[in-house]
Write an enzyme that holds these catalytic residues in place. Structure first.
Site, PDB file in Angstrom:
ATOM      1  N   ASN A   1      54.831  36.644  34.089  1.00 19.38           N
ATOM      2  CA  ASN A   1      55.859  37.693  34.100  1.00 19.38           C
ATOM      3  C   ASN A   1      55.419  38.908  34.909  1.00 19.38           C
ATOM      4  OD1 ASN A   1      53.934  38.873  32.504  1.00 19.38           O
ATOM      5  ND2 ASN A   1      55.185  39.032  30.648  1.00 19.38           N
ATOM      6  N   GLU A  35      52.517  44.692  30.129  1.00 21.94           N
ATOM      7  CA  GLU A  35      53.698  43.843  30.227  1.00 21.94           C
ATOM      8  C   GLU A  35      54.796  44.558  31.031  1.00 21.94           C
ATOM      9  OE1 GLU A  35      53.279  40.904  29.440  1.00 21.94           O
ATOM     10  OE2 GLU A  35      52.688  40.524  27.370  1.00 21.94           O
ATOM     11  N   ASP A  41      40.745  43.810  28.699  1.00 19.17           N
ATOM     12  CA  ASP A  41      41.539  43.797  27.465  1.00 19.17           C
ATOM     13  C   ASP A  41      40.896  42.973  26.360  1.00 19.17           C
ATOM     14  OD1 ASP A  41      41.950  41.436  28.879  1.00 19.17           O
ATOM     15  OD2 ASP A  41      44.030  41.862  29.334  1.00 19.17           O
ATOM     16  N   HIS A  72      52.494  40.480  34.632  1.00 18.24           N
ATOM     17  CA  HIS A  72      51.594  41.433  33.982  1.00 18.24           C
ATOM     18  C   HIS A  72      50.206  41.427  34.610  1.00 18.24           C
ATOM     19  CE1 HIS A  72      50.270  38.410  30.589  1.00 18.24           C
ATOM     20  NE2 HIS A  72      49.365  38.419  31.533  1.00 18.24           N
TER      21      HIS A  72
HETATM   22  C1  F6R Z   1      43.126  38.592  30.992  1.00 18.96           C
HETATM   23  C2  F6R Z   1      44.281  39.327  31.472  1.00 18.96           C
HETATM   24  C3  F6R Z   1      45.564  38.661  31.818  1.00 18.96           C
HETATM   25  C4  F6R Z   1      45.397  37.362  32.599  1.00 18.96           C
HETATM   26  C5  F6R Z   1      46.758  36.743  32.928  1.00 18.96           C
HETATM   27  C6  F6R Z   1      46.607  35.422  33.662  1.00 18.96           C
HETATM   28  O1  F6R Z   1      42.042  39.463  30.756  1.00 18.96           O
HETATM   29  O2  F6R Z   1      44.179  40.496  31.576  1.00 18.96           O
HETATM   30  O3  F6R Z   1      46.344  39.553  32.591  1.00 18.96           O
HETATM   31  O4  F6R Z   1      44.679  37.621  33.771  1.00 18.96           O
HETATM   32  O5  F6R Z   1      47.475  36.546  31.754  1.00 18.96           O
HETATM   33  O6  F6R Z   1      45.997  34.501  32.793  1.00 18.96           O
HETATM   34  P1  F6R Z   1      45.552  33.056  33.292  1.00 18.96           P
HETATM   35  O7  F6R Z   1      44.443  33.291  34.282  1.00 18.96           O
HETATM   36  O8  F6R Z   1      45.061  32.359  32.051  1.00 18.96           O
HETATM   37  O9  F6R Z   1      46.736  32.418  33.914  1.00 18.96           O
END
Ligand code: F6R
Length: 239
Positions: free
Chosen positions: A134, A141, A66, A136
């Site tokens: 959450n 989301e 992303d 995701h």
């Molecule tokens: C990042 C992504 C997100 C993160 C998720 C966890 O490319 O796709 O899904 O993997 O938000 O983020 P952290 O590792 O910062 O807790």
């Protein structure tokens, strides 16, 4: 879903780096699906160390999950900058083999179609995923259809808040992102889902043991034939 509980973040990083590095040792043309965020940073450090110790990434290809809409290589907060800083600049990968969605594309719909076609043309040997509080995965989301492909999303307040720590202030966090879809994440041959810290325990439980529902995007991973959840003790606490 195979579950590996590690004693701490360092062991989580070592375990996940082992999976990715052994994939590259098996196949020097491996295609990796990569994630940003805090969780994989330790794994990237060990991938850099492996390069210094002789592992070559010259013919490895990467596809990221992303990018924020509106941010590009000229912004330190973009995911393309993150990947350069945390991994690409420190290994011998050919930058032409690294791919992220272009958050600054003039036509985001066309960019989504381009990225979807690219994903299709580069089957991933292993996909690395972090986990949102959450539930995701990527920026899919809660409520995102399981059959989704690359698309633009409006980030939830929870995600904006969680990511604000990486920006100068909350108002700087973009409200939109472009993400690989859930159907595309599921096409990877192998998936490793990384989770660290008590703040992820609820999401880990929902992903691994909860009902398979679009309310928790990561729960779809229960349907994949080769997923390894690697969680440290705190993230594993409710399992
Ligand atoms: C990042 C992504 C997100 C993160 C998720 C966890 O490319 O796709 O899904 O993997 O938000 O983020 P952290 O590792 O910062 O807790």
């Amino acid at each position: 879903m195979k579950i590996i509980k590690t004693k701490d973040y360092n062991e989580l990083s070592a375990t996940s780096a082992d999976v990715v590095i052994s994939e590259i040792r098996k196949n020097k043309n491996a295609v990796l699906g990569l994630a940003t965020g805090s969780t994989p940073i330790g794994m990237y450090d060990l991938m850099i160390k492996a390069c210094r110790d002789g592992l070559s990434y010259r013919t490895v290809k990467t596809l990221n999950l992303d990018e924020y809409v509106g941010l590009g290589a000229d912004s330190p907060d973009s995911y393309v900058s993150f990947m350069r800083d945390k991994l690409f600049e420190h290994i011998d990968i050919d930058m032409k083999n690294t791919h992220l969605p272009d958050g600054k594309a003039a036509d985001m719909q066309a960019e989504c179609a381009r990225y979807s076609a690219l994903i299709k043309s580069m089957p991933r040997d292993v996909q690395v995923l972090g986990l949102g509080r959450n539930g995701h995965i990527g920026f899919n989301e809660p409520g995102t259809p399981f059959d989704s492909v690359t698309h633009v999303v409006r980030l939830t307040d929870d995600t904006v808040e969680a990511n604000a720590r990486l920006f100068a202030c909350k108002d700087d966090v973009p409200r939109y992102a472009v993400t690989m879809g859930i159907a595309e994440i599921m096409q990877a041959k192998k998936i490793i889902l990384l989770a660290s810290g008590a703040g992820k325990a609820q999401a880990v439980y929902a992903a691994a043991r909860g009902k398979i529902t679009e309310t928790c995007p990561a729960s779809v991973l229960q349907n994949h034939p080769d997923v390894i959840l690697i969680a440290d003790e705190e993230a594993h606490a409710l399992l």
